[in-house]
Design a protein around this motif. Structure first.
Motif, PDB file in Angstrom:
ATOM      1  N   GLU A  88      44.373 -17.193  -9.290  1.00  0.00           N
ATOM      2  CA  GLU A  88      44.861 -16.113  -8.442  1.00  0.00           C
ATOM      3  C   GLU A  88      43.960 -14.881  -8.496  1.00  0.00           C
ATOM      4  N   LEU A  89      43.044 -14.830  -9.487  1.00  0.00           N
ATOM      5  CA  LEU A  89      42.169 -13.671  -9.625  1.00  0.00           C
ATOM      6  C   LEU A  89      40.707 -14.002  -9.329  1.00  0.00           C
ATOM      7  N   VAL A  90      40.460 -15.211  -8.839  1.00  0.00           N
ATOM      8  CA  VAL A  90      39.075 -15.646  -8.648  1.00  0.00           C
ATOM      9  C   VAL A  90      38.335 -14.766  -7.648  1.00  0.00           C
ATOM     10  N   SER A  91      38.899 -14.512  -6.497  1.00  0.00           N
ATOM     11  CA  SER A  91      38.216 -13.707  -5.486  1.00  0.00           C
ATOM     12  C   SER A  91      37.920 -12.305  -6.001  1.00  0.00           C
ATOM     13  N   GLU A  92      38.888 -11.722  -6.676  1.00  0.00           N
ATOM     14  CA  GLU A  92      38.698 -10.398  -7.269  1.00  0.00           C
ATOM     15  C   GLU A  92      37.608 -10.440  -8.335  1.00  0.00           C
ATOM     16  N   GLY A  93      37.602 -11.513  -9.140  1.00  0.00           N
ATOM     17  CA  GLY A  93      36.601 -11.645 -10.191  1.00  0.00           C
ATOM     18  C   GLY A  93      35.194 -11.823  -9.646  1.00  0.00           C
ATOM     19  N   ILE A  94      35.054 -12.631  -8.602  1.00  0.00           N
ATOM     20  CA  ILE A  94      33.743 -12.824  -7.985  1.00  0.00           C
ATOM     21  C   ILE A  94      33.190 -11.497  -7.491  1.00  0.00           C
ATOM     22  N   GLN A  95      34.039 -10.715  -6.853  1.00  0.00           N
ATOM     23  CA  GLN A  95      33.593  -9.413  -6.327  1.00  0.00           C
ATOM     24  C   GLN A  95      33.191  -8.476  -7.457  1.00  0.00           C
ATOM     25  N   LYS A  96      33.983  -8.464  -8.531  1.00  0.00           N
ATOM     26  CA  LYS A  96      33.697  -7.577  -9.655  1.00  0.00           C
ATOM     27  C   LYS A  96      32.382  -7.961 -10.335  1.00  0.00           C
ATOM     28  N   VAL A  97      32.191  -9.247 -10.569  1.00  0.00           N
ATOM     29  CA  VAL A  97      30.963  -9.699 -11.223  1.00  0.00           C
ATOM     30  C   VAL A  97      29.763  -9.488 -10.299  1.00  0.00           C
ATOM     31  N   ALA A  98      29.922  -9.800  -9.024  1.00  0.00           N
ATOM     32  CA  ALA A  98      28.821  -9.636  -8.070  1.00  0.00           C
ATOM     33  C   ALA A  98      28.318  -8.200  -8.054  1.00  0.00           C
ATOM     34  N   LYS A 123      42.410 -25.378  -6.447  1.00  0.00           N
ATOM     35  CA  LYS A 123      42.819 -23.997  -6.218  1.00  0.00           C
ATOM     36  C   LYS A 123      41.628 -23.039  -6.159  1.00  0.00           C
ATOM     37  N   ILE A 124      40.605 -23.310  -6.975  1.00  0.00           N
ATOM     38  CA  ILE A 124      39.502 -22.356  -7.115  1.00  0.00           C
ATOM     39  C   ILE A 124      38.358 -22.618  -6.145  1.00  0.00           C
ATOM     40  N   ILE A 125      37.924 -23.859  -6.032  1.00  0.00           N
ATOM     41  CA  ILE A 125      36.730 -24.157  -5.229  1.00  0.00           C
ATOM     42  C   ILE A 125      36.830 -23.631  -3.799  1.00  0.00           C
ATOM     43  N   PRO A 126      37.960 -23.791  -3.110  1.00  0.00           N
ATOM     44  CA  PRO A 126      38.023 -23.288  -1.726  1.00  0.00           C
ATOM     45  C   PRO A 126      37.928 -21.770  -1.604  1.00  0.00           C
ATOM     46  N   GLN A 127      38.083 -21.047  -2.714  1.00  0.00           N
ATOM     47  CA  GLN A 127      38.023 -19.589  -2.657  1.00  0.00           C
ATOM     48  C   GLN A 127      36.604 -19.037  -2.785  1.00  0.00           C
ATOM     49  N   ILE A 128      35.665 -19.885  -3.210  1.00  0.00           N
ATOM     50  CA  ILE A 128      34.307 -19.404  -3.475  1.00  0.00           C
ATOM     51  C   ILE A 128      33.353 -19.986  -2.433  1.00  0.00           C
ATOM     52  N   HIS A 129      32.742 -19.105  -1.661  1.00  0.00           N
ATOM     53  CA  HIS A 129      31.868 -19.522  -0.572  1.00  0.00           C
ATOM     54  C   HIS A 129      30.473 -18.921  -0.751  1.00  0.00           C
ATOM     55  N   LYS A 130      29.486 -19.573  -0.166  1.00  0.00           N
ATOM     56  CA  LYS A 130      28.141 -19.007  -0.145  1.00  0.00           C
ATOM     57  C   LYS A 130      28.152 -17.739   0.709  1.00  0.00           C
ATOM     58  N   THR A 131      27.641 -16.666   0.141  1.00  0.00           N
ATOM     59  CA  THR A 131      27.635 -15.382   0.858  1.00  0.00           C
ATOM     60  C   THR A 131      26.300 -14.680   0.645  1.00  0.00           C
ATOM     61  N   GLU A 132      25.940 -13.856   1.586  1.00  0.00           N
ATOM     62  CA  GLU A 132      24.754 -13.024   1.434  1.00  0.00           C
ATOM     63  C   GLU A 132      25.090 -11.802   0.584  1.00  0.00           C
ATOM     64  N   GLY A 133      24.120 -11.331  -0.153  1.00  0.00           N
ATOM     65  CA  GLY A 133      24.311 -10.115  -0.922  1.00  0.00           C
ATOM     66  C   GLY A 133      24.384  -8.897  -0.019  1.00  0.00           C
ATOM     67  N   SER A 134      24.925  -7.812  -0.563  1.00  0.00           N
ATOM     68  CA  SER A 134      25.065  -6.566   0.200  1.00  0.00           C
ATOM     69  C   SER A 134      25.222  -5.424  -0.792  1.00  0.00           C
TER      70      SER A 134
END
Length: 413
Positions: A88-98, A123-134
């Motif tokens: 439930e915190l994966v998307s938030e965690g990806i953003q924080k680490v990124a 539950k986790i894999i579908p939440q993480i997508h290839k994205t460009e940096g910004s």
């Protein structure tokens, strides 16, 4: 910043000239300017002679060295977030680490999931997508799935009850992971039954296969490489130790029985890999070294005791330990510190140290047309570093996203 005429007939995007700098170009550090437009590095000769273009903006780099942005292909979390434990915190965690790793020079990374249950993967894999940096954070190059098709004996910190034998063949890949669309790397043990078929299936789908967490001997490891594997997960760790009669996976660095270049991940933090071992690996196969942090959720946290998920950890002496013990829990290394440690331990050149975090991981993933160099036409993801390889600024798509003096992140330079 000086204003100069724009080249509006060719492009409405401004041309930025980074001057008074040295740049890592074509495996050499040279005194030259770097030209950027619309997030890409420009060929100045084409700009001047064909387009008749000039700079709209000039940035004085104050004699900094400009190198490509670092790429981390194995990072489990950071700043209090673990990618594998709390869906439930994966998307938030990806953003924080990124965002957090920008200060360490990382402009692209592969979020890494350790051995988990099929339900957790779903539950986790579908939440993480290839994205460009910004300006919001480093780009995601795809997932690194480290397990669950690994050796029980060499599982390390991976939960034993979730290790999978791959007995169902390639179908197990889909039954366990469900979705491979945004996966960049899979680590598996090549001695498992059906491992060769799994390697071939993953490579056919454009996924890099890494051997690791394994009891494989050299012959089995070579068979896996000849089937398509091209990486070794954290060399020396979670594999059979080197032996003169059978060097195991480590022997891939000097094998003459494989049909491709093998890259190997190294945690160059002075804790997971002894400097002497690092020197042996580098001197044996300098073109294959890929620096990884393998960092845990404790990355970026101050010294002291922290509650991370269900576990208490003590952060001290640049490492994370199980609370109240001297048992190493994992890495909290930063990529910038790994680059510096590699250079100090091996006495390699600045170019060689930087390429271990830029060119080599890009070659491993097959993305050198966009990442890992400052070649013309590539993404303008780069760093300002000083003579000691301290990161001073981080740029993504030609825009400053972090500065060592101000920490300032926005869309302007």
């Amino acid at each position: 910043m000086l204003k100069m005429p724009s080249n509006g007939l060719v492009s409405h995007h401004p041309i930025i000239q980074f001057r008074n700098c040295r740049i890592l170009h074509q495996r050499r550090i040279i005194r030259d300017d770097l030209w950027v437009r619309n997030g890409e590095i420009l060929n100045p000769r084409k700009l001047f002679w064909e387009e008749k273009g000039y700079a709209d903006h000039q940035i004085d780099c104050q004699n900094a060295i400009i190198v490509p942005g670092y790429i981390d292909v194995q990072i489990n979390g950071g700043f209090g977030y673990d990618f594998s434990s709390e869906p439930e915190l994966v998307s938030e965690g990806i953003q924080k680490v990124a965002q957090g790793i920008l200060s360490h020079g990382v402009t692209s990374f592969c979020p890494t999931l350790i051995t988990s249950s099929p339900d957790t993967y779903r539950k986790i894999i579908p939440q993480i997508h290839k994205t460009e940096g910004s300006n919001k954070g480093a780009g995601v190059l795809g997932l690194h799935l480290e397990g669950p098709f690994i050796s029980v004996e060499k599982r390390g910190a991976h939960p034993q009850h979730l290790v999978h034998p791959l007995s169902g063949g390639t179908q197990d890949l889909f039954d366990v992971y469900s979705n491979l669309d945004d996966v960049a790397i899979v680590t598996l043990a090549p001695e498992l039954i059906n491992a060769k078929a799994a390697v071939q299936e993953l490579v056919k789908r454009g996924i890099t296969v890494s051997v690791g967490h394994s009891t494989a001997n050299l012959c089995i490891a070579e068979e896996s490489v000849n089937a398509g594997a091209s990486f070794i997960t954290h060399l020396f760790n979670a594999m059979l130790p080197f032996h003169h009669r059978d060097p195991g996976i480590v022997g891939l660095l000097a094998s003459n029985a494989i049909n491709r270049c093998v890259y190997y991940g190294v945690i160059a933090d002075g804790i997971h890999t002894h400097p002497a071992a690092l020197r042996i690996a580098f001197q044996t196969h300098p073109d294959g070294v890929v620096l990884v942090t393998d960092a845990l959720s404790a990355l970026g946290l101050p010294p002291g005791r922290h509650q991370l998920g269900t576990q208490q950890l003590d952060v001290r002496d640049n490492a994370a330990y199980v609370a109240g013990t001297n048992t190493l829990s994992g890495s909290i290394a930063t990529m910038s510190s790994c680059v510096k440690f590699l250079q100090g331990a091996t006495r390699c050149t600045t170019v060689e140290a930087v390429e271990a975090a830029t060119l080599h991981p890009a070659q491993l993933l097959g993305i050198t047309e966009r990442k890992g160099t400052l070649d013309y036409g590539t993404d303008a993801d780069f760093l300002f570093v000083d003579e000691d390889l301290n990161v001073k600024r981080t740029y993504i798509a030609g825009e400053m996203v972090w500065d060592s003096k101000t920490g300032f992140r926005n869309k302007s330079s």
